[in-house]
Design a protein around this motif. Structure first.
Motif: not given
Length: 337
Positions: A229-236, A263-268
Motif C-alpha cells: 500500500r505504500f510505494p515508498n516502503i521497500h522490503l529487504a 512486485g520485484a521492484d521494491r525487494l532488496l
C-alpha cells in the motif's frame, strides 16, 4: 550462474560480540550473544568447517568473506556495512559505528557505510548530534534504526523521538532510512518490532524511502500488506532468503507472495554476513530458486524470472543509492531462467 549478475549486498554487519563488549550487569547478555551466534552455527553446514563465525569481525575478515581474496573473486560487487544500535546487552552496540565505517574506508568503491542512532540511548539531542557526525565525518549514506528495547523502546511514528531524526537525515541528504523489524535480538518484547508504526511515518514522509528488514518476521503478512500500500516502503530479504537451501518450501511461498503482492521492484537483497557466513551459498541458492507449479496454481503466484532476480540482487539497491551498474551486468528484458 551469478557471474553476469550485479550484486549489491545491502546488509553486512561487522559485529562485536566479544566478551569485552558484553554490557556489564546485563543479566541476559551472554544468553543473547549465544542466540545470535546460534544462527551462524545453524547455517555452518552450508560453509564447511572452515568458517569460525568470529565474535568480533575485522574489516579484513569481512572483505575476504564478501569480496574474496583478492577482491573480485567473490560475486558481491557492493556491500553496505550497517550499524545496529542494540545497547541492551552490548557496551558499544552489537554492530558498532567504528567497525562499519572502517570497512567502508578499507574498500573504497566496493563498500558503503550505513550509520545508526537511537533516541532511547542517550536522548534525542545526543542522537541528532551522533547522526550528523556519522553522515558528515564518517560518510554514512543511509541510517539504520532498531526501536525495540527491554526498557527504552520507542515507536517509529513518534513525533518527538523519531521524526526529528528523519528530518535531520533528510536535511543532510539522506533519503533512505532502514528499520530492523521482527526478529528480536533477545528478551525485548516482540510486539515492539511490529512494522505497523511505519505506516504513519511513510505517510508523513512521502519523500523518504523506508526499508523494512527481515520481512518483519513473524509479522510477514502484515509487512507485505503495508508494503503493497505504500510505494515508498521497500522490503529487504535479509535473514530470510538465507534459508533457501535449508527451508526451500517456506522461501518459495514467501517469494511468491512478495512477487504477487509487492512486485520485484521494491525487494532488496541482504546476506547478513558475517553472522550467516559468506554469501555465496545463499546467492547460488537464490539464483536457482523457482516457484513450484502447485504454489503457482494454488496461490496465483508468478514464476520468478532472471530479470526479477537481477532487480532483487542488485539493481533495485543501485537505483536507491545512485550506484552505476556496468552494462554487462544490468541484464536485458524479462529473461526467464
Amino acid at each position: 550462474m551469478i557471474d553476469d549478475v550485479f550484486v549489491f549486498d545491502l546488509v553486512v554487519h561487522l559485529h562485536d560480540m566479544s566478551e569485552a563488549n558484553l554490557l556489564a550487569g546485563a543479566p541476559w547478555a551472554r544468553h543473547v550473544r549465544n542466540m545470535s551466534l546460534g544462527l551462524g552455527e545453524a547455517l555452518r553446514p552450508l560453509h564447511g568447517d572452515s568458517e569460525t563465525f568470529d565474535r568480533r569481525l575485522s574489516a579484513e575478515t569481512m572483505g575476504r568473506m564478501v569480496f574474496g581474496d583478492p577482491p573480485g573473486t567473490e560475486p558481491t560487487d557492493i556491500a553496505m556495512a550497517q550499524v545496529v544500535p542494540v545497547f541492551d546487552w552490548y557496551d558499544d552496540w552489537w554492530a558498532p559505528v567504528d567497525l562499519q565505517a572502517e570497512f567502508a574506508r578499507a574498500f573504497p568503491g566496493r563498500a558503503l557505510f550505513c550509520g545508526g542512532v537511537d533516541p532511547g540511548f542517550r536522548g534525542v539531542e545526543a542522537a541528532l548530534e551522533h547522526l550528523e557526525w556519522q553522515v558528515i565525518d564518517r560518510g554514512a549514506v543511509s541510517l539504520k534504526f532498531y526501536n525495540g528495547h527491554v526498557d527504552r523502546g520507542w515507536r517509529c511514528d513518534d513525533e518527538k523521538l523519531a521524526y526529528p531524526l528523519y528530518e535531520r537525515a533528510r536535511d543532510l541528504g539522506i533519503d533512505v532510512l532502514q528499520f530492523h523489524k521482527g526478529n528480536p535480538f533477545g528478551t525485548e518484547n516482540l510486539e515492539q518490532l511490529h512494522p505497523g508504526d511505519l505506516q504513519r511515518a511513510a505517510r508523513d514522509f512521502p519523500d523518504l524511502t523506508f526499508v523494512i528488514h527481515h520481512l518483519a518476521m513473524p509479522y510477514f503478512d502484515e509487512c507485505v500488506n503495508i508494503a503493497a500500500r505504500f510505494p515508498n516502503i521497500h522490503l529487504a530479504l535479509s535473514a530470510t532468503v538465507n534459508f533457501t537451501p535449508v527451508r526451500p518450501r517456506l522461501i518459495q511461498r514467501q517469494v511468491g507472495e512478495l512477487l504477487a503482492t509487492v512486485g520485484a521492484d521494491r525487494l532488496l537483497w541482504g546476506s547478513e554476513a558475517a553472522l550467516a557466513g559468506p554469501p555465496r551459498p545463499y546467492l547460488e541458492a537464490f539464483m536457482a530458486l523457482q516457484i513450484p507449479d502447485d504454489l503457482r496454481e494454488g496461490y496465483g503466484y508468478p514464476q520468478i524470472t532472471k530479470d526479477d532476480k537481477r532487480k532483487i540482487l542488485g539493481l533495485n539497491a543501485a537505483r536507491l543509492f545512485g550506484v552505476d551498474v556496468p552494462d554487462s551486468r544490468s541484464g536485458t528484458g524479462n529473461e526467464r531462467l
